[in-house]
Design an enzyme around this catalytic site. Structure first.
Site, PDB file in Angstrom:
ATOM      1  N   LYS A 106       1.020  -1.250  -0.045  1.00  0.00           N
ATOM      2  CA  LYS A 106       0.010  -0.228   0.127  1.00  0.00           C
ATOM      3  C   LYS A 106       0.759   1.164  -0.347  1.00  0.00           C
ATOM      4  CE  LYS A 106      -4.227  -2.193   1.425  1.00  0.00           C
ATOM      5  NZ  LYS A 106      -4.857  -2.526   2.898  1.00  0.00           N
ATOM      6  N   GLN A 146      -4.524  -1.507   9.728  1.00  0.00           N
ATOM      7  CA  GLN A 146      -4.923  -2.560   8.819  1.00  0.00           C
ATOM      8  C   GLN A 146      -5.367  -3.762   9.442  1.00  0.00           C
ATOM      9  OE1 GLN A 146      -3.744  -3.579   5.757  1.00  0.00           O
ATOM     10  NE2 GLN A 146      -3.847  -5.429   5.582  1.00  0.00           N
ATOM     11  N   ASP A 189     -11.279   3.173   3.846  1.00  0.00           N
ATOM     12  CA  ASP A 189     -11.196   1.318   3.655  1.00  0.00           C
ATOM     13  C   ASP A 189     -13.265   1.129   3.419  1.00  0.00           C
ATOM     14  OD1 ASP A 189      -9.752  -0.561   3.943  1.00  0.00           O
ATOM     15  OD2 ASP A 189      -9.286   0.098   5.864  1.00  0.00           O
TER      16      ASP A 189
END
Ligand code: GUN
Length: 278
Positions: free
Chosen positions: A49, A93, A115
């Protein structure tokens, strides 16, 4: 003959367009990436990422917290990032270490929730309203779009009911007028249900679980899995070699859904930054 859906190629084209758009913005775009603990798969995802941020011109702020981080410590960091005007997206995460509750994620303002995990964004998706769409399901929809795959009226079967993939992809397919069935570990007659799928999406985290006798001739198969097989080689939830010749389209692992997830994260971050400039 099946067509391979090349997530790397599609990503390349979306990222190059995105990189142009980002360079035209008046302000730097910032993404905070938070990793708690030592999960090795998560470490790889986070590294990828951050690399993607560099590629498209997003400034990344990486926060690596030790395994023994407390709930309060994570929450304090999230509060700080929520108030930081240079940060347009915040990503924590998952999975978090067991002693930390995902309730911490509620401290991410929904405008910075790149997200798409917040109740606000999940609600918007269910209501078919504007909001941030979770990256993996969004990436899958983009792949279907790039391949001109018709969704309206098709039987779509989703195997897996996670908040990250199964539930949101089911909702997106439903919003695109598919007839959607969601299967999970307690589903009876899984084989026959999978076999009825024109579009089969698999996100269960079990190496090579879907075999050719579970797939309809001419199906589109999207494999979200990322596992290691007996010999340590990366593989998906679909037994690619046995299934491929039955498919009209199939995604590879690696090089399928994975790169698309990261691409849509970059896209969501850009949209978030653009919105903040208004
Ligand atoms: N863990 C597995 N997939 C994801 C994802 O898309 N976002 C985050 N934050 N964590 C994940």
């Amino acid at each position: 003959m099946y067509k391979l859906i090349d997530g790397k190629e599609i990503s390349k084209s979306i990222r190059s367009e995105l990189s142009n758009k980002i360079s035209l913005l008046k302000k730097a775009v910032g993404l905070a990436v938070v990793l708690v603990g030592n999960n090795s798969a998560s470490q790889v995802y986070v590294k990828n990422k951050i690399k993607a941020c560099e590629e498209v011109g997003i400034k990344s702020f990486a926060h690596y917290l030790p395994e023994n981080t407390s709930q309060t410590e994570l929450e304090n960091l999230l509060k700080k990032l929520a108030d930081d005007e240079t940060v347009h997206g915040i990503l924590v995460q998952l999975p978090l270490p067991k002693h930390i509750s995902e309730d911490a994620l509620r401290l991410i303002p929904h405008e910075k929730d790149v997200d798409g995990f917040s109740a606000e964004n999940v609600g918007s998706l269910c209501l078919k309203q504007k909001g941030t769409v979770p990256c993996t399901p969004y990436g899958i929809m983009k792949m279907l779009e790039y391949e001109n795959i018709d969704i309206c009226g098709k039987n779509a079967v989703v195997v897996g009911r996670s908040n990250i993939v199964g539930k949101p992809i089911a909702m997106l397919l439903l919003n695109s007028d598919a007839t959607v069935t969601v299967c999970h570990s307690k589903t009876k007659n899984l084989k026959d249900i999978c076999k009825s799928a024109d579009i089969l999406i698999v996100a269960i985290g079990k190496a090579k679980f879907i075999k050719s006798d579970m797939v309809k001739d001419g199906a589109v198969v999207i494999d979200v899995g990322m596992n290691r097989d007996e010999s340590g080689k990366l593989c998906g939830d679909v037994d690619f070699e046995s299934v491929k010749d039955k498919c009209s389209h199939i995604t590879p692992v690696p090089g399928g859904v994975g790169p698309m997830t990261i691409t849509m994260l970059m896209y969501n971050t850009y949209v978030s930054a653009k919105r903040s400039l208004k």
